[in-house]
Design a protein around this motif. Structure first.
Motif, mmCIF file in Angstrom:
data_model
loop_
_atom_site.group_PDB
_atom_site.id
_atom_site.type_symbol
_atom_site.label_atom_id
_atom_site.label_comp_id
_atom_site.label_asym_id
_atom_site.label_seq_id
_atom_site.Cartn_x
_atom_site.Cartn_y
_atom_site.Cartn_z
ATOM 1 N N THR A 1 37.288 34.730 40.388
ATOM 2 C CA THR A 1 38.135 34.947 39.230
ATOM 3 C C THR A 1 39.027 33.726 39.048
ATOM 4 O OG1 THR A 1 38.168 37.308 39.609
ATOM 5 C CG2 THR A 1 39.882 36.402 38.190
ATOM 6 N N ALA A 2 38.966 33.109 37.895
ATOM 7 C CA ALA A 2 39.794 31.931 37.623
ATOM 8 C C ALA A 2 41.180 32.368 37.220
ATOM 9 C CB ALA A 2 39.163 31.064 36.535
ATOM 10 N N THR A 3 42.184 31.610 37.619
ATOM 11 C CA THR A 3 43.565 31.959 37.309
ATOM 12 C C THR A 3 44.187 31.033 36.275
ATOM 13 O OG1 THR A 3 44.320 30.623 39.176
ATOM 14 C CG2 THR A 3 43.920 32.980 39.577
ATOM 15 N N ARG A 4 43.540 29.891 36.001
ATOM 16 C CA ARG A 4 44.126 28.975 35.030
ATOM 17 C C ARG A 4 43.720 29.374 33.619
ATOM 18 N NH1 ARG A 4 40.472 25.169 33.233
ATOM 19 N NH2 ARG A 4 38.455 25.123 34.335
ATOM 20 N N ARG A 5 44.543 28.979 32.663
ATOM 21 C CA ARG A 5 44.266 29.304 31.279
ATOM 22 C C ARG A 5 43.230 28.331 30.740
ATOM 23 N NH1 ARG A 5 46.379 32.778 28.072
ATOM 24 N NH2 ARG A 5 46.279 32.581 25.814
ATOM 25 N N ARG A 6 42.289 28.841 29.981
ATOM 26 C CA ARG A 6 41.168 28.039 29.539
ATOM 27 C C ARG A 6 41.291 27.741 28.039
ATOM 28 N NH1 ARG A 6 37.640 27.975 33.680
ATOM 29 N NH2 ARG A 6 37.813 29.654 35.217
ATOM 30 N N LEU A 48 29.051 40.823 24.671
ATOM 31 C CA LEU A 48 29.159 39.413 24.316
ATOM 32 C C LEU A 48 30.226 38.770 25.194
ATOM 33 C CD1 LEU A 48 28.966 39.453 20.415
ATOM 34 C CD2 LEU A 48 27.211 38.732 22.035
ATOM 35 N N GLY A 49 29.905 37.596 25.748
ATOM 36 C CA GLY A 49 30.847 36.867 26.584
ATOM 37 C C GLY A 49 30.915 35.404 26.192
ATOM 38 N N SER A 55 32.282 25.665 33.861
ATOM 39 C CA SER A 55 31.291 26.186 34.802
ATOM 40 C C SER A 55 29.966 26.527 34.151
ATOM 41 C CB SER A 55 31.841 27.424 35.509
ATOM 42 O OG SER A 55 32.059 28.460 34.568
ATOM 43 N N GLY A 56 29.966 26.722 32.834
ATOM 44 C CA GLY A 56 28.742 27.117 32.147
ATOM 45 C C GLY A 56 28.425 28.590 32.273
ATOM 46 N N ARG A 57 29.365 29.394 32.759
ATOM 47 C CA ARG A 57 29.132 30.816 32.943
ATOM 48 C C ARG A 57 29.760 31.606 31.800
ATOM 49 N NH1 ARG A 57 30.803 31.392 39.353
ATOM 50 N NH2 ARG A 57 29.225 29.958 40.166
ATOM 51 N N GLY A 58 29.223 32.775 31.592
ATOM 52 C CA GLY A 58 29.810 33.664 30.613
ATOM 53 C C GLY A 58 30.991 34.413 31.198
ATOM 54 N N VAL A 59 32.049 34.538 30.427
ATOM 55 C CA VAL A 59 33.240 35.239 30.881
ATOM 56 C C VAL A 59 33.599 36.308 29.871
ATOM 57 C CG1 VAL A 59 34.117 33.259 32.172
ATOM 58 C CG2 VAL A 59 34.743 33.540 29.772
ATOM 59 N N ASP A 60 34.536 37.168 30.263
ATOM 60 C CA ASP A 60 34.954 38.290 29.428
ATOM 61 C C ASP A 60 35.806 37.766 28.281
ATOM 62 O OD1 ASP A 60 35.603 40.670 28.350
ATOM 63 O OD2 ASP A 60 36.588 41.500 30.131
ATOM 64 N N GLN A 61 35.508 38.226 27.067
ATOM 65 C CA GLN A 61 36.279 37.809 25.913
ATOM 66 C C GLN A 61 37.690 38.391 25.935
ATOM 67 O OE1 GLN A 61 33.533 39.051 22.788
ATOM 68 N NE2 GLN A 61 33.304 36.899 22.192
ATOM 69 N N ALA A 62 37.819 39.595 26.461
ATOM 70 C CA ALA A 62 39.130 40.243 26.456
ATOM 71 C C ALA A 62 40.104 39.586 27.413
ATOM 72 C CB ALA A 62 38.979 41.731 26.790
ATOM 73 N N THR A 65 40.663 34.793 31.689
ATOM 74 C CA THR A 65 40.607 34.350 33.089
ATOM 75 C C THR A 65 39.545 35.086 33.895
ATOM 76 O OG1 THR A 65 42.258 35.978 33.782
ATOM 77 C CG2 THR A 65 43.074 33.853 32.979
ATOM 78 N N ALA A 66 38.857 36.062 33.334
ATOM 79 C CA ALA A 66 37.919 36.883 34.101
ATOM 80 C C ALA A 66 36.499 36.382 33.924
ATOM 81 C CB ALA A 66 38.022 38.333 33.664
ATOM 82 N N GLU A 67 35.833 36.143 35.039
ATOM 83 C CA GLU A 67 34.429 35.759 35.013
ATOM 84 C C GLU A 67 33.508 36.919 35.359
ATOM 85 O OE1 GLU A 67 33.836 32.455 37.502
ATOM 86 O OE2 GLU A 67 35.047 31.076 36.291
ATOM 87 N N VAL A 68 34.075 38.099 35.615
ATOM 88 C CA VAL A 68 33.294 39.309 35.894
ATOM 89 C C VAL A 68 33.368 40.204 34.663
ATOM 90 C CG1 VAL A 68 33.016 41.327 37.362
ATOM 91 C CG2 VAL A 68 33.750 39.156 38.354
ATOM 92 N N LEU A 69 32.244 40.564 34.122
ATOM 93 C CA LEU A 69 32.193 41.386 32.923
ATOM 94 C C LEU A 69 32.028 42.852 33.304
ATOM 95 C CD1 LEU A 69 31.298 38.450 31.985
ATOM 96 C CD2 LEU A 69 30.260 39.611 30.024
ATOM 97 N N HIS A 70 32.578 43.731 32.486
ATOM 98 C CA HIS A 70 32.511 45.171 32.728
ATOM 99 C C HIS A 70 31.930 45.863 31.500
ATOM 100 C CE1 HIS A 70 35.111 44.878 36.319
ATOM 101 N NE2 HIS A 70 35.734 43.915 35.629
#
Length: 450
Positions: A1-6, A48-49, A55-62, A65-70
């Protein structure tokens, strides 16, 4: 889980989730090896992410900072096994729809839903209202109640079908339980607790009774509504959503084997007089109304026995105006005696009941009608046809060979008497005593009489 703002994303990833459920695990296959029967894969949701440039990974739109989708998968059936899988593709606009743009599937393990609802209690026979409706007095009917349904009435939508939905009510004959043949039957809401079942198919089991159960199954076998154990493998099996069979329920209205017969009796016929009763006790015995009938007892001893009986009577206008009619000119209202319990069986189906002829129910000199009904502890049968009897007492009739004589008797002290003799009059059978009144009229005419 990333903590910095993107920073804002410049692309999106589309995830497609699919699921399937287990129908039957370890069924013997054609080659003898166990196989699993499952439903086809079905799409249960799309996510949709954003694509993280770093990193090239999909992250949560909501959550930036979250790289784990639910994803919350709804409409799961309790006590069932599910497997999920997911695949992804780049989200372009417009979507080409080419199969090659999808990734390989990532499959999960089989998952058993953890929460199991309480199994519904089996239907039970309910106490019928008194007086009962006409339909409850017919064969092929039953009144049942559903003690516990997982769906509470407060949670039931207004446009939802009435209980026992989402279950369906099924029945089978008591002797057909081993065969596992259950047939669907409809029910009508009588009140908040009781439901009326009326179906011509129930008439096939008048003598032995039926068993009811609740079953939640979306599949119907053709137009007949039959459900057999072999059919269960065609649908998802709900071990916690089927109730146990109920106790045997009678679908026949309690009825008479022989209609009631009545008789008015005196003396030794009264049950409180023994064989050694004296003449004075017999003469003092009251008049009683004896009723006798036979019950159509059912051969299945597990059915509720016919053990409750009740008698009612009503006053009928007698001839000669001895008893006044009601103001509306009709018949008097029925007066019911307290019900009594008398157990019956196929071997001992006869019932004898006696009522003393006494006020306030009976008055000498009036005509009456009496009727009897019988039932179980939960259900009454219909009243039998009224039987008439009369307590009117006409005057004693003259003897067949009337004879009357009067003889003058003079005693030694000069007292003069008349000795009168006659043949006894014929009293009514209900009379226990006859009063004779003798009148005398002087016929001599004296000369000094004016």
């Amino acid at each position: 889980t990333a903590t910095r703002r993107r920073e804002p994303r410049r692309g999106q990833m589309e995830y497609e989730l699919q699921r399937r459920s287990m129908l039957q695990r370890g069924r013997p296959g054609a080659s003898g090896e166990p196989v699993n029967d499952t439903t086809p894969w079905e799409v249960c949701g799309v996510v949709l992410g954003d694509i993280d440039d770093a990193s090239g990974r999909g992250v949560d739109q909501a959550d930036n900072t979250a790289e784990v989708l639910h994803f919350f998968c709804e409409d799961l059936v309790l006590s069932a096994q599910y497997q999920f899988r997911v695949r992804a593709r780049l989200h372009f606009h417009p979507i080409s729809g080419h199969p090659g743009e999808w990734s390989e599937f990532l499959e999960g393990f089989w998952h058993m839903t953890e929460t199991s609802p309480p199994a519904p209690l089996p239907p039970a026979e309910a106490m019928a209202p008194d007086p009962s409706s006409q339909r409850l007095l017919e064969d092929g009917t039953a009144l049942v109640t559903f003690p516990r349904l997982p769906l509470q009435e407060d949670d039931r939508p207004e446009d939802a079908p009435p209980p026992p939905a989402p279950y369906r009510l099924e029945f089978c004959g008591v002797d057909d339980l081993d065969k596992g043949v259950w047939r669907t039957v409809a029910s009508e809401v009588l009140d908040q607790e009781r439901h009326l079942v009326v179906d011509a198919k129930l008439r096939e089991h008048l003598e032995r009774g039926v068993l009811f159960r609740l079953w939640r199954c979306p599949w119907t076998s053709g137009v007949t509504g039959l459900q057999t154990p072999e059919d269960d493998v065609k649908v998802r099996f709900f071990p916690a959503l089927a109730s146990a069979p109920s106790l045997p329920v009678s679908v026949a209205c309690p009825r008479f084997l022989e209609p009631p017969a009545l008789a008015l009796i005196f003396g030794p016929g009264a049950p409180w007089l023994g064989e050694g009763a004296g003449e004075e006790e017999v003469k003092a015995a009251p008049l009683v109304l004896r009723l006798e009938w036979a019950v159509h007892a059912r051969p299945n001893a597990s059915l509720p026995p016919i053990c409750v009986h009740q008698v009612r009577c009503r006053l009928v206008c007698g001839t000669g105006g001895a008893v006044k009619a009601p103001d509306d000119g009709g018949l008097h209202e029925w007066q019911s005696f307290d019900s009594f319990v008398h157990a019956t069986s196929v071997e001992d189906a006869r019932v004898v009941h006696e009522l003393p002829i006494a006020a306030p129910h009976f008055l000498i000199g009036a005509d009456y009608e009496v009727s009897v009904r019988l039932g179980t502890q939960l259900r009454w049968g219909a009243w039998c046809a009224p039987m008439a009897f009369s307590l009117a007492l006409p005057p004693p009739a003259l003897p067949s060979n009337p004879c009357f004589s009067a003889e003058l008797v003079t005693l030694a002290d000069g007292a003069v008497f008349f000795k009168v003799k006659w043949n006894a009059f014929r009293p009514h059978p209900l009379s226990s005593m006859v009063d004779y009144r003798i009148r005398m009229m002087r016929c001599t005419r004296y000369r000094y009489e004016s």
